[in-house]
Design a protein around this motif. Structure first.
Motif, PDB file in Angstrom:
ATOM      1  N   ARG A   1       1.028   4.175  -2.964  1.00  0.00           N
ATOM      2  CA  ARG A   1       0.829   5.599  -2.684  1.00  0.00           C
ATOM      3  C   ARG A   1       2.020   6.438  -3.135  1.00  0.00           C
ATOM      4  N   GLU A   2       3.223   5.898  -3.019  1.00  0.00           N
ATOM      5  CA  GLU A   2       4.417   6.626  -3.441  1.00  0.00           C
ATOM      6  C   GLU A   2       4.652   6.562  -4.951  1.00  0.00           C
TER       7      GLU A   2
ATOM      8  N   LEU B   1       0.832  -1.208   0.000  1.00  0.00           N
ATOM      9  CA  LEU B   1       0.000   0.000   0.000  1.00  0.00           C
ATOM     10  C   LEU B   1       0.868   1.259   0.000  1.00  0.00           C
ATOM     11  N   LYS B   2       1.950   1.242   0.774  1.00  0.00           N
ATOM     12  CA  LYS B   2       2.853   2.391   0.829  1.00  0.00           C
ATOM     13  C   LYS B   2       3.515   2.615  -0.537  1.00  0.00           C
TER      14      LYS B   2
END
Length: 71
Positions: A67-68, A63-64
């Motif tokens: 998002r990045e 998920l990180k």
């Protein structure tokens, strides 16, 4: 490699980890008394908790990355 393929390469093992967690939980539920009799219940519970921790950490990392924009 396209972003979609890259996501699938990371998501498939993560989903498999969750399925293994469910399988281990079912195994422990079905054989609870037998595992208790042979004093192996604690080992199986620790393994299940570690498997859940790995799965959640993998989901968070994916998920990180999404998002990045890395994935």
């Amino acid at each position: 490699m396209k972003m979609t393929k890259r996501r699938m390469v990371w998501l498939i093992p993560n989903v498999f980890c969750y399925l293994m967690f469910v399988g281990v939980a079912l195994f422990i539920t079905i054989y609870f008394e037998g595992l208790q009799e042979i004093n192996r219940l604690g080992i199986w519970l620790v393994a299940m908790i570690l498997l859940l921790a790995v799965s959640v950490h993998g989901s968070y990392t994916i998920l990180k990355w999404v998002r990045e924009g890395k994935l």
